[in-house]
Design an enzyme around this catalytic site. Structure first.
Site, short mmCIF file in Angstrom:
data_model
loop_
_atom_site.label_atom_id
_atom_site.label_comp_id
_atom_site.label_asym_id
_atom_site.label_seq_id
_atom_site.Cartn_x
_atom_site.Cartn_y
_atom_site.Cartn_z
N THR A 67 4.68 -39.40 4.80
CA THR A 67 5.06 -40.25 5.93
C THR A 67 6.29 -39.66 6.62
OG1 THR A 67 6.22 -41.70 4.38
CG2 THR A 67 4.01 -42.35 5.03
N THR A 112 9.55 -40.39 7.97
CA THR A 112 10.94 -40.42 7.51
C THR A 112 11.06 -39.83 6.11
OG1 THR A 112 11.41 -42.37 8.86
CG2 THR A 112 12.91 -41.91 7.04
N CYS A 113 10.09 -40.11 5.27
CA CYS A 113 10.13 -39.62 3.89
C CYS A 113 10.08 -38.10 3.86
CB CYS A 113 8.95 -40.19 3.10
SG CYS A 113 8.81 -41.99 3.18
N SER A 114 9.26 -37.49 4.72
CA SER A 114 9.06 -36.05 4.71
C SER A 114 10.13 -35.29 5.49
CB SER A 114 7.69 -35.70 5.28
OG SER A 114 6.65 -36.18 4.46
#
Length: 243
Positions: free
Chosen positions: A47, A49-51
């Site tokens: 996803t 923001t996570c990546s």
């Protein structure tokens, strides 16, 4: 309302993990017993923001955390082990231990399992981070309960400032390089010999020579930038490192 578990033990459970061609069970005792561990939990692998931010910064600061006495850094998400393994490869995040909480058992025990059905996710972990000492939660940074996917307090820098606000963070180093460039190889070897982490931007796949010219004013490679300052090519880098 999300639960803050500071001062409480983490839930006891096991995680089915795919290691090569074999299955194995990793328990919370394996992960936490007798160790100081950082956990950052997030809604989903791959996803945005996570990546782009959450995971990469923890990976960048991993050595700094270890110098501050942290034994391991865990990235936890309600995804299966195959997805988590592929995400680790995609992110080149070798400093992070990826934990697949596929059924949400751990997240539910932490009081952090939330319903994201409006996004087609189903049950997922809320975004948070925590410092765990020998299986007991010392500190939690829980994102505010607002709409969307807030990312304000569970980041790596906030955690590092809590553990050791005086810790020296690694320099931000970017190398613009092109395939087959011997000077690029020399520059990267010099950085690695100095123990410095860097991000490589490969011309032709990650960026164009036009972008390099816009950023550096030249089209020769390599071009190295450290903490926002242009160092130049391999010769200039070697002189910089020798100073």
């Amino acid at each position: 309302m999300l639960q803050n578990m500071e001062g409480q033990p983490i839930p006891s459970c096991s995680f089915p993990v795919r290691d090569g061609d074999a299955w194995k069970q990793v328990t919370t005792d394996d992960l936490f017993k007798g160790k100081k561990v950082i956990v950052f939990a997030l809604p989903g692998a791959f996803t945005p923001t996570c990546s782009s931010t959450h995971l990469p910064r923890y990976n960048e600061l991993a050595n700094t955390f270890k110098e501050c006495g942290v034994d391991d850094i865990l990235c936890l998400s309600v995804n299966d082990t195959f997805v988590m393994n592929e995400w680790k490869k995609d992110q080149s995040a070798e400093n992070i231990n990826f934990i697949p909480d596929g059924c949400g058992t751990f997240s539910e025990g932490m009081g952090m399992l939330v319903d994201k059905s409006e996004l087609g996710f189903g049950k997922r972990s809320w975004r948070y981070s925590m410092l765990v000492n020998d299986g007991v939660v010392e500190k939690m940074f829980i994102e505010p309960e607002v709409d969307g996917d807030p990312f304000e307090v569970s980041d790596a820098d906030t955690m590092l400032n809590y553990i050791n606000p005086e810790a020296k963070k690694p320099s931000a180093i970017t190398v613009f390089a092109k395939p087959g460039c011997s000077h690029c190889t020399r520059a990267k070897a010099a950085l690695e010999k100095a123990g410095l982490q860097y991000e490589e931007i490969t011309l032709g796949s990650d960026a164009t020579f036009r972008s390099l010219a816009a950023v550096s004013g030249v089209t020769t490679t390599p071009q190295i930038f450290i903490d926002g300052n242009k160092i130049g090519g391999a010769d200039e880098l070697e002189a910089y490192l020798a100073a």
